[in-house]
Design a protein around this motif. Structure first.
Motif, short mmCIF file in Angstrom:
data_model
loop_
_atom_site.label_atom_id
_atom_site.label_comp_id
_atom_site.label_asym_id
_atom_site.label_seq_id
_atom_site.Cartn_x
_atom_site.Cartn_y
_atom_site.Cartn_z
N THR A 175 18.43 -21.09 5.54
CA THR A 175 19.89 -21.12 5.43
C THR A 175 20.50 -19.86 6.02
OG1 THR A 175 19.70 -22.42 3.40
CG2 THR A 175 21.82 -21.36 3.83
N ALA A 176 19.89 -18.71 5.74
CA ALA A 176 20.40 -17.45 6.28
C ALA A 176 20.31 -17.42 7.80
CB ALA A 176 19.63 -16.28 5.67
N LEU A 177 19.23 -17.98 8.36
CA LEU A 177 19.08 -17.99 9.81
C LEU A 177 20.10 -18.91 10.49
CD1 LEU A 177 15.17 -18.05 10.14
CD2 LEU A 177 16.70 -16.16 10.76
N PRO B 209 24.87 -18.32 10.97
CA PRO B 209 25.73 -17.93 12.11
C PRO B 209 25.90 -19.05 13.14
CG PRO B 209 24.03 -16.27 11.68
CD PRO B 209 23.63 -17.50 10.93
N LEU B 210 25.01 -20.04 13.15
CA LEU B 210 25.04 -21.07 14.19
C LEU B 210 25.89 -22.28 13.81
CD1 LEU B 210 21.24 -21.08 15.10
CD2 LEU B 210 23.07 -19.78 16.19
N ILE B 211 25.95 -22.60 12.53
CA ILE B 211 26.60 -23.84 12.09
C ILE B 211 28.09 -23.61 11.89
CG2 ILE B 211 26.76 -25.53 10.23
CD1 ILE B 211 23.79 -25.33 9.86
N ARG B 212 28.88 -24.46 12.53
CA ARG B 212 30.33 -24.46 12.36
C ARG B 212 30.79 -25.86 11.97
NH1 ARG B 212 32.75 -21.07 17.54
NH2 ARG B 212 31.70 -19.07 17.10
N ALA C 290 19.26 -33.30 17.24
CA ALA C 290 20.68 -33.47 16.95
C ALA C 290 21.28 -32.20 16.38
CB ALA C 290 20.89 -34.64 15.99
N MET C 291 20.54 -31.54 15.49
CA MET C 291 21.03 -30.30 14.88
C MET C 291 21.15 -29.21 15.95
SD MET C 291 19.51 -28.17 11.63
CE MET C 291 17.97 -27.78 12.46
N ALA C 292 20.17 -29.12 16.85
CA ALA C 292 20.21 -28.10 17.88
C ALA C 292 21.38 -28.31 18.84
CB ALA C 292 18.89 -28.09 18.65
N CYS C 293 21.68 -29.57 19.17
CA CYS C 293 22.73 -29.86 20.15
C CYS C 293 24.13 -29.81 19.54
CB CYS C 293 22.51 -31.24 20.78
SG CYS C 293 21.04 -31.35 21.80
N ASN C 294 24.23 -30.04 18.23
CA ASN C 294 25.55 -30.22 17.61
C ASN C 294 25.81 -29.27 16.46
OD1 ASN C 294 26.40 -32.81 19.07
ND2 ASN C 294 24.41 -33.39 18.21
#
Length: 818
Positions: free
Chosen positions: A16-18, A21-24, A154-158
């Motif tokens: 979750t910590a990693l 910063p990536l998830i919006r 899907a997670m990596a692209c979106n």
């Protein structure tokens, strides 16, 4: 081999910590509130076991101070987690045991009112398709939960386009108590409720499952209606049936859309940047009601049609708010190189302007629309048929409405709801083209080059766009109110019933679109400025008149969902100057606001956007043009005969101008100082006062409409009943109106648009004032003559004399008297 619980939790916290910063989150619906579930234990339920969804939910709760999904609750002496998946595999066949154990424990802990919150995480959105390929792996969510590899990709692209949907919490106390009392297992019931919740959310966001276009089209020709049309065409044309089938297939591919999720996402981003470049903002009203209907109703969007931007803007807005982009009925003229394939992948399906004489094409198109509605796809079409070149609502065409009613009537599995949409522009891209078409009467054919030339205008200011959703119309409920015996009538005489109900439905939808109109600065300034004789007004008087127009709408609105503008009159005028719509001239005695001839012609288009909102107000004001004082009863008798025709032409919701409506209007007039009240008598302000001038300007709003009616009726009744046919009378009236504008020195092609005279004849015929004989000649009786004589009292002697002299040259054979 399972890792120890403490180690698993540590791994989850590290992941979750990693990822934080990536998830919006692109959207969260509804917006979370930190105290929304205070006082009762909350358990989150995801649809599947995907780790990516669990991590996204943890971040969502952390960022918005929602209850922690990692906490534990104690039920019946056992500790249970507060985050579960409904299914334990991607095939959605097996329920998780952990959730079942939680429900069983809750059934034996009656003191706790646990709330289950279904949460759906979308890593982008994509309707499921039969076609495979790399895009299916890399793009967004579909109906299936997907393998671990697909979820990872899907997670990596979106990761920067995540959407979260939190459905209404499900309180367990009531259902568990009821089922425990009956001795039945409550778990299957709760699981079904959760399953329906997830299905409804996904249907709302990504629409129903899509079949491949080729499969859908080939399926069409085997439907009974299409098969019957193929057999009939083969018999009539004496051609092999196989050849007619191939023609039906060609029609199907010519019509069918080819919606592509990658194209939708690309257009969403490109259009978002385009709107930022073109407009100062897009203001949206009433979207919440549409969101509540999506997923449980079959939605048919019916916007007004003022610009090519309409369908792009509406699809973009719906997609932005997490709703499925609709399939859009577009004219075949737009199926051109480059543009057509792009629109088709954005959801457009193409139709010919007329099906007449081609039963096979009509059957294929009808069946295609039926299949879209039957599958639950949202559909969008313009009931006006084409774009309005005059700025006002055009008479609805019956074709698409009739096919929609027929489809729902035979297969109404779910409620079908029409969503009226008003779209108002402060400056429309096609304005110059519209003026040219009104002057010449010719419409240029669209081409890719002509549409791309619009790009050179991108540096110009275009103000704001207002999108207002009107009152939805659920077809079944409306039919029950409009015609309680519609089921029997539609079964016994289906064609006659549709010919009766479809025009009424079209009028109702058009009036609901108009009732949701938004007042923007350009339309308001155009309405005030065009009321002057030379399109010039003192700026201080303009400010006061604008303030008066808005105040009248505030106290006696012309529609149920009228949207009032923000700001002050001075800001509105400055905004219009900045858009290049008007000019200001500095004078020693004060600033003047004016519109050059070409701009004055263009301003009529924007005035007509909101003309219907002021129809009743302007009619009352016009009645005092030739009358210093009137009793309420006399005023009502004077204006009531004109109201049905105005209502029909301007698509007004009020069936009549009754005493209650009139009283409210008069009170609003009194509040603005436009009329004074002395017992039962209303009196206009004294001459040479500002209030008298404002009343006169308000009455001028409706004057062109009343003049057209006077010209047409005076022309008709200068000769005996039956002297004119419909086309000749409409053409003669148009010529007289054009002559009047030339004599007055006006450049107003909209004033003598022949379609307005044709619509007026339709209205008079529908109301029973006129009727046709077997030769097509128009007939009338003394009732219409008396109504015209009474309406003459609305006009002052000078105006009445000018109009009467003008009609003296009209003859039934279309030539002028010598």
């Amino acid at each position: 081999m399972h890792l120890p619980l403490r180690l698993r939790r540590g791994a989850v916290r590290a992941a979750t910590a990693l990822l934080a910063p990536l998830i919006r989150f692109r959207s969260i619906d509804p917006l979370p509130e930190s105290r929304a579930h205070e006082g009762s234990p909350v358990v989150y339920v995801l649809q599947g076991p995907a780790l990516s969804d669990r991590l996204a939910l943890r971040l969502l709760c952390r960022r918005h101070a929602l209850p922690d999904p990692d906490r534990r609750i104690v039920l019946s002496g056992q500790r249970h987690g507060t985050l579960h998946g409904l299914y334990r595999d991607s095939r959605q066949k097996h329920y998780t045991r952990s959730l079942a154990r939680l429900l069983e424990a809750a059934a034996h802990a009656p003191g706790e009112d646990i709330r289950l919150v279904p949460v759906t995480i979308f890593w982008g959105r994509m309707p499921e398709r039969e076609a495979g390929g790399l895009w299916r792996l890399l793009t967004a969510d579909g109906w299936t939960l997907g393998s671990r590899l697909r979820r990872l990709l899907a997670m990596a692209c979106n990761a920067r386009a995540v959407e979260a949907r939190l459905d209404t919490p499900l309180a367990l106390r009531a259902p568990l108590t009821r089922y425990v009392e009956t001795g039945r297992d409550p778990v299957p019931r709760i699981q079904r409720l959760l399953r329906r919740s997830f299905h409804r959310t996904r249907r709302q966001a990504i629409g129903p499952d899509l079949s491949h276009r080729r499969t859908l089209v080939r399926r069409l020709i085997h439907r009974p209606n299409v098969t019957a049309a193929i057999d009939a065409a083969a018999t009539e044309q004496q051609q092999p049936r196989r050849g007619i089938e191939r023609r039906a297939l060609r029609y199907g591919f010519e019509i069918a859309s080819n919606m592509s999720p990658p194209v939708l996402r690309l257009l969403y981003r490109l259009l978002g940047r385009l709107w930022q470049q073109l407009y100062d903002g897009v203001r949206v009203y009433g979207m919440e009601e549409v969101e509540s209907l999506a997923g449980s109703h079959e939605l048919v969007y019916v916007p007004c049609h003022r610009s090519h931007i309409d369908y792009l803007l509406l699809s973009w807005l719906l997609y932005r708010h997490g709703l499925m982009a609709p399939h859009i009925a577009a004219g075949r003229n737009l199926d051109m190189p480059l543009i057509g394939p792009l629109l088709r992948r954005a959801g457009a399906f193409f139709m010919r302007r007329s099906f007449r004489g081609n039963r096979l094409y009509g059957a294929v198109f009808n069946e295609y629309l039926h299949q879209l509605l039957l599958a639950g796809h949202p559909v969008e079409y313009f009931i006006e048929g084409g774009r309005s070149r005059t700025g006002r609502m055009l008479p609805p065409k019956p074709g698409m409405l009739s096919m929609t009613v027929d489809s729902w009537q035979h297969h109404h599995r779910r409620a079908l709801t029409f969503v009226p949409v008003y779209i108002g522009y402060e400056k429309v891209l096609e304005s110059n083209a519209y003026m040219r078409e009104l002057r010449t009467g010719h419409k240029r054919r669209e081409s890719p080059l002509r549409l791309l030339r619009v790009l050179r205008h991108l540096r110009q200011p275009f103000g704001q766009v207002h999108v207002s959703f009107g009152q939805p119309l659920t077809l079944g409920a409306w039919l029950d109110d409009h015609s309680p015996d519609w089921r029997r009538q539609s079964a016994e005489q289906p064609e006659a019933w549709r010919r009766k109900v479809v025009p009424a439905l079209g009028f109702e939808l058009a009036s609901r679109i108009n009732a949701a109109a938004a007042l923007n600065p350009v339309a308001l300034v155009a309405t005030a400025l065009l009321g002057t004789s030379h399109r010039t007004i003192e700026t201080t008087l303009l400010y006061r008149q604008l303030d008066t127009l808005v105040a009248l709408q505030r106290h006696a609105p012309g529609g149920e969902r009228v949207r009032l503008p923000q700001g002050e009159p001075q800001q509105w005028v400055e905004h219009c100057v900045g858009l290049g719509m008007i000019e200001q001239v500095e004078q020693s005695l004060g600033t003047l606001t004016t519109a050059p001839d070409e701009r004055a012609t263009l301003l009529t288009w924007y005035r007509n956007n909101i003309l219907h909102l002021f129809a009743a107000h302007a009619l009352v004001a016009f009645a005092f043009r030739n009358n210093e004082r009137l009793e309420t009863t006399a005023l009502h008798e004077l204006i009531a005969p004109a109201w049905p025709t105005l209502r029909q032409e301007l698509f007004l919701g009020d069936s009549e101008l009754d005493d209650t409506r009139l009283a409210r209007l008069l009170e609003a007039f009194a509040g603005e100082g436009l009329l004074t009240h002395d017992g039962t008598t209303w009196q206009r302000p004294a001459a040479h006062t500002e209030a008298r001038e404002r009343l006169h300007l308000l009455g001028r709003i409706i004057q062109p409409t009343l003049e057209r009616g006077f010209l047409l009726l005076s022309t008709l009744m200068r000769y005996p009943s039956g002297a004119f046919d419909r086309d000749t009378l409409a053409a003669q009236s148009r010529q007289l109106a054009e002559r009047l504008t030339l004599l007055q020195g006006l450049n107003a092609p909209e004033y003598y648009d022949q379609r307005l005279f044709s619509g007026l004849l339709d209205s008079l015929t529908e109301q029973g004032w006129l009727w046709h004989d077997e030769h097509g000649h128009l007939h009338f009786d003394q009732h219409l003559t008396g109504a015209l004589q009474r309406s003459r009292l609305l006009f002052d002697p000078a105006l009445r004399h000018r109009l009467t002299q003008l009609t003296a040259s009209a003859t039934p054979n279309g030539t002028a008297d010598s």
